[in-house]
Design a protein around this motif. Sequence first.
Motif, mmCIF file in Angstrom:
data_model
loop_
_atom_site.group_PDB
_atom_site.id
_atom_site.type_symbol
_atom_site.label_atom_id
_atom_site.label_comp_id
_atom_site.label_asym_id
_atom_site.label_seq_id
_atom_site.Cartn_x
_atom_site.Cartn_y
_atom_site.Cartn_z
ATOM 1 N N PRO A 1 35.067 74.629 74.232
ATOM 2 C CA PRO A 1 35.033 73.468 73.335
ATOM 3 C C PRO A 1 33.819 73.468 72.419
ATOM 4 N N LEU A 2 34.067 73.119 71.155
ATOM 5 C CA LEU A 2 33.004 72.998 70.161
ATOM 6 C C LEU A 2 33.221 71.720 69.367
ATOM 7 N N HIS A 3 32.450 70.689 69.677
ATOM 8 C CA HIS A 3 32.484 69.447 68.919
ATOM 9 C C HIS A 3 33.909 68.935 68.703
ATOM 10 N N GLY A 4 34.637 68.815 69.803
ATOM 11 C CA GLY A 4 35.931 68.151 69.769
ATOM 12 C C GLY A 4 37.137 69.037 69.627
ATOM 13 N N LYS A 5 36.926 70.349 69.375
ATOM 14 C CA LYS A 5 38.056 71.261 69.223
ATOM 15 C C LYS A 5 37.719 72.581 69.909
ATOM 16 N N LEU B 1 30.952 74.208 61.229
ATOM 17 C CA LEU B 1 32.335 74.311 61.675
ATOM 18 C C LEU B 1 33.353 73.949 60.608
ATOM 19 N N GLN B 2 33.021 72.992 59.747
ATOM 20 C CA GLN B 2 33.991 72.640 58.713
ATOM 21 C C GLN B 2 33.411 72.672 57.314
ATOM 22 N N GLY B 3 32.141 73.022 57.196
ATOM 23 C CA GLY B 3 31.568 73.149 55.859
ATOM 24 C C GLY B 3 32.256 74.223 55.050
ATOM 25 N N LEU C 1 40.834 67.179 60.065
ATOM 26 C CA LEU C 1 39.875 68.261 60.243
ATOM 27 C C LEU C 1 38.473 67.762 60.537
ATOM 28 N N ALA C 2 38.244 66.477 60.498
ATOM 29 C CA ALA C 2 36.911 65.949 60.730
ATOM 30 C C ALA C 2 36.500 66.153 62.179
ATOM 31 N N LEU C 3 35.194 66.254 62.399
ATOM 32 C CA LEU C 3 34.688 66.378 63.747
ATOM 33 C C LEU C 3 35.060 65.160 64.569
ATOM 34 N N ILE D 1 23.603 71.157 68.829
ATOM 35 C CA ILE D 1 23.076 70.745 67.529
ATOM 36 C C ILE D 1 23.681 69.413 67.108
ATOM 37 N N PRO D 2 22.996 68.649 66.253
ATOM 38 C CA PRO D 2 23.513 67.349 65.791
ATOM 39 C C PRO D 2 24.853 67.498 65.076
ATOM 40 N N ALA D 3 25.614 66.423 65.099
ATOM 41 C CA ALA D 3 26.966 66.448 64.529
ATOM 42 C C ALA D 3 26.971 66.828 63.059
#
Length: 258
Positions: free
Chosen positions: A27-31, A240-242, A255-257, A231-233
């Motif tokens: 898992p990485l920040h929700g996904k 991850l989504q940049g 697609l948002a965290l 790391i901070p969100a």
Amino acid sequence: MKVLILAAGKGTRLRPITDYIPKPMVPLHGKPLLEWIILHLLSYGIRDYVIAVSYMAEQIENYFGDGSKWNIKITYSYGKTPGGKAGEIWRARNLLAGKENFIVAPGDTICHLQYHDLLAFHKKNAGVATVALSTQYRLEVGLAQVDASHRITNFLEKTNLDRPVSTGTYVLHHSIFSYIEEFNPDSNEVDLPGDIFPVLLSEGLPIYGFIADYAWWDIGKINDYEALVRIPAEQAAHILQGNLIRPNHVVPSGLALQ
């Protein structure tokens, strides 16, 4: 364009996490990691995927299914044990049929690779293989410059390497299968850069390098994974989504965290 995602490895460097889940599902920040990889590819309009699986394959298939949740198509290439990069390509040959070229992407790396540029480069050069190379690689050790008397004249602590490095993504022409077959991949583990590429070069067949200044994160080691988790969100969103947010590009909903 079809993409083969290599997700069959046991992820031994991520133990004990991978004693319970396969590396692409960490898992990485929700996904799961693999979902972020697919979302990046999807942002370029790529909708046809083959996922090479072996270790704890049912967890990957249960989560992603046939891909309809993301409005994409997913099929699976199975092996009892990991077959190496070229071996996994061989196993998936029937699923990759019908296309002159296909992409091979790692299932353990987040990167900001511009796939449109990569594919245009491969088409222009019309080689058997194109390797995606990044100029962004920071050494984890210090470099010393030493003169003839063994005196250090300069010391660079964890500097950037001044050569492009492979980030594990390739565009391959379907003729690659005949070269893999020579290594008896049904019985042997076969590597792509270690076994197949030297043969291509020995025969004078060009392998092209697509060199670009893009960021990438290998999630193969426990320290790298834990650093990314902590790391901070806001910083995680950039990583991850940049890569999904580009000029004149609308990010699909969901697609948002989380």
